[in-house]
Design a protein around this motif. Structure first.
Motif, mmCIF file in Angstrom:
data_model
loop_
_atom_site.group_PDB
_atom_site.id
_atom_site.type_symbol
_atom_site.label_atom_id
_atom_site.label_comp_id
_atom_site.label_asym_id
_atom_site.label_seq_id
_atom_site.Cartn_x
_atom_site.Cartn_y
_atom_site.Cartn_z
ATOM 1 N N VAL A 126 -2.764 -2.547 20.274
ATOM 2 C CA VAL A 126 -3.112 -2.525 18.396
ATOM 3 C C VAL A 126 -3.672 -0.790 17.393
ATOM 4 N N ARG A 127 -1.932 -0.097 18.996
ATOM 5 C CA ARG A 127 -2.190 1.337 18.267
ATOM 6 C C ARG A 127 -0.814 1.392 16.988
ATOM 7 N N VAL A 128 0.126 0.154 17.857
ATOM 8 C CA VAL A 128 1.011 -0.154 18.002
ATOM 9 C C VAL A 128 1.133 -1.191 15.809
ATOM 10 N N GLY A 129 0.169 -2.315 15.782
ATOM 11 C CA GLY A 129 0.210 -2.947 14.954
ATOM 12 C C GLY A 129 -1.207 -2.516 13.733
ATOM 13 N N LEU A 130 -1.428 -1.256 14.251
ATOM 14 C CA LEU A 130 -2.145 -0.873 12.925
ATOM 15 C C LEU A 130 -1.340 0.480 12.642
ATOM 16 N N LEU A 131 -0.791 1.227 13.253
ATOM 17 C CA LEU A 131 0.581 2.268 12.394
ATOM 18 C C LEU A 131 1.657 0.094 11.629
ATOM 19 N N ILE A 132 2.038 -0.550 11.880
ATOM 20 C CA ILE A 132 2.883 -0.948 11.710
ATOM 21 C C ILE A 132 1.632 -1.380 10.184
ATOM 22 N N ILE A 133 0.566 -1.776 10.236
ATOM 23 C CA ILE A 133 0.271 -2.982 8.880
ATOM 24 C C ILE A 133 0.568 -1.203 8.033
ATOM 25 N N ILE A 134 -0.014 -0.425 8.284
ATOM 26 C CA ILE A 134 -0.086 1.177 7.189
ATOM 27 C C ILE A 134 0.928 1.641 7.255
ATOM 28 N N ALA A 135 1.692 1.514 7.928
ATOM 29 C CA ALA A 135 3.414 1.980 7.221
ATOM 30 C C ALA A 135 4.035 0.708 6.126
ATOM 31 N N TYR A 136 3.651 -0.351 6.322
ATOM 32 C CA TYR A 136 4.123 -1.779 5.130
ATOM 33 C C TYR A 136 3.444 -1.328 4.307
ATOM 34 N N LEU A 137 2.062 -0.885 3.969
ATOM 35 C CA LEU A 137 1.108 -1.122 2.945
ATOM 36 C C LEU A 137 1.959 -0.089 2.388
ATOM 37 N N ASN A 138 2.403 1.594 2.654
ATOM 38 C CA ASN A 138 3.129 3.003 2.401
ATOM 39 C C ASN A 138 4.252 2.128 1.664
ATOM 40 N N LEU A 139 5.329 1.983 3.177
ATOM 41 C CA LEU A 139 6.346 1.686 1.612
ATOM 42 C C LEU A 139 6.282 -0.253 1.039
#
Length: 339
Positions: free
Chosen positions: A44-57
């Protein structure tokens, strides 16, 4: 490997490291909960971070930051982080408060604080990684454009040298044929050998120095035939190893300039002395010619020497030195190149 593939590999390695860190950090859940909750917590933690990183980049950066909409960018980042905080903190509260239970003292605000700062930290790392990769890609692009520009300019300069040289030689051959000179066939033979060099060998970035000197010697011999006994012409070269290479047609402008704007302007007592030697990896070329006292070698439209300066700057930047000495009755050019 293409830059895109390299980026994918680097991003993949980054998230593997992040996942490994969380697996190590949350290993105590193996003892306090069970294996599924352990992997669920990290997932859950890594998946949410990946989503935020994708939205940011891929959304926030090109849509807001790249267009200098800094307020909208900061707002989008904060909104995504707050959304992450709500989901992650609620999940942590559920996991530690109800699943782990009394074995772990769950504190909602402590969880929110930890998740907020850790999220900003990982986003900052990802942004730094993204900017570093973009900078690296830009540098590769600049380097490729620079190299392509260098090759294009060298090809253009070489194309300028060839017609200029041919124009002078054909004039010489024309003068000999008008006189029905027996030297004309020899001129044609030497010109044929030179044309072969110009058409085939000179297209390479570097050619053996021995071939360049042979080409230059043929040029001097052609000019010697034209001037005959009216000019003293010497051409001396030292020992040159077969492994030394040089950019093609680089020495011709110095010699061509001496004939065209020196000896051709004199009617008597003209002289040309050419000396080329190799000291280790350093080539020394010296061309000295006589000229009329009232004629300056700084002539208008000097294609040869202008091209030579440009080619030296392009091909031997920081590794050459060209000195021109325009005296009253002599003109001397000294060229040093670190091959």
């Amino acid at each position: 490997m293409k830059l895109f593939d390299k980026k994918t590999a680097i991003y993949g390695a980054y998230w593997i490291l992040v996942t490994g860190f969380f697996l190590y950090e949350k290993k105590y859940l193996l003892y306090k909960a069970n294996l599924p909750y352990f992997f669920a917590c990290v997932g859950v933690r890594v998946g949410l971070l990946i989503i935020i990183a994708y939205l940011n980049l891929h959304i926030f950066l090109p849509k807001y930051l790249a267009k200098k909409r800094y307020g909208a960018y900061v707002s989008a980042i904060l909104f995504s982080v707050l959304t992450y905080l709500v989901i992650q903190s609620l999940y942590d509260y559920y996991l530690y408060g109800y699943i782990v239970g009394p074995l772990y003292n769950s504190n909602m605000w402590e969880s929110v604080s930890y998740n907020f700062f850790s999220t900003l930290w990982y986003l900052a790392l990802m942004l730094a990684l993204k900017l570093s990769l973009d900078w690296y890609g830009q540098q590769l692009l600049i380097q490729r454009i620079t190299v392509e520009k260098l090759h294009a300019e060298v090809d253009f300069l070489r194309a300028q040298v060839n017609p200029h040289f041919l124009f002078n030689i054909l004039n010489n051959l024309y003068a000999l044929t008008l006189k029905k000179s027996e030297l004309a066939p020899d001129v044609v033979l030497k010109l044929s050998s030179m044309m072969e060099y110009m058409l085939y060998d000179s297209n390479d970035e570097k050619v053996p120095l021995t071939k360049e000197l042979e080409y230059l010697n043929n040029y001097v011999e052609l000019e010697r035939l034209r001037f005959g006994a009216s000019a003293v012409i010497t051409f001396n070269t030292g020992q040159v190893g077969p492994g030394q290479k040089i950019a093609p047609l680089l020495l011709l402008p110095l010699v061509e300039n001496a004939f065209k704007h020196g000896l051709s302007k004199q009617t008597a007592d003209s002289a040309l002395h050419i000396s080329i030697s190799l000291h280790g990896d350093t080539l020394m070329a010296q061309v000295e010619n006589t000229k009329p006292a009232l004629v300056s070698s700084q002539y208008k439209g000097g294609i040869g020497l202008n091209n030579l300066r440009k080619r030296l700057e392009l091909l031997y930047q920081g590794r050459h030195d060209l000195q021109l000495q325009d005296q009253v009755t002599t003109y001397k050019a000294t060229l040093r190149i670190e091959l």
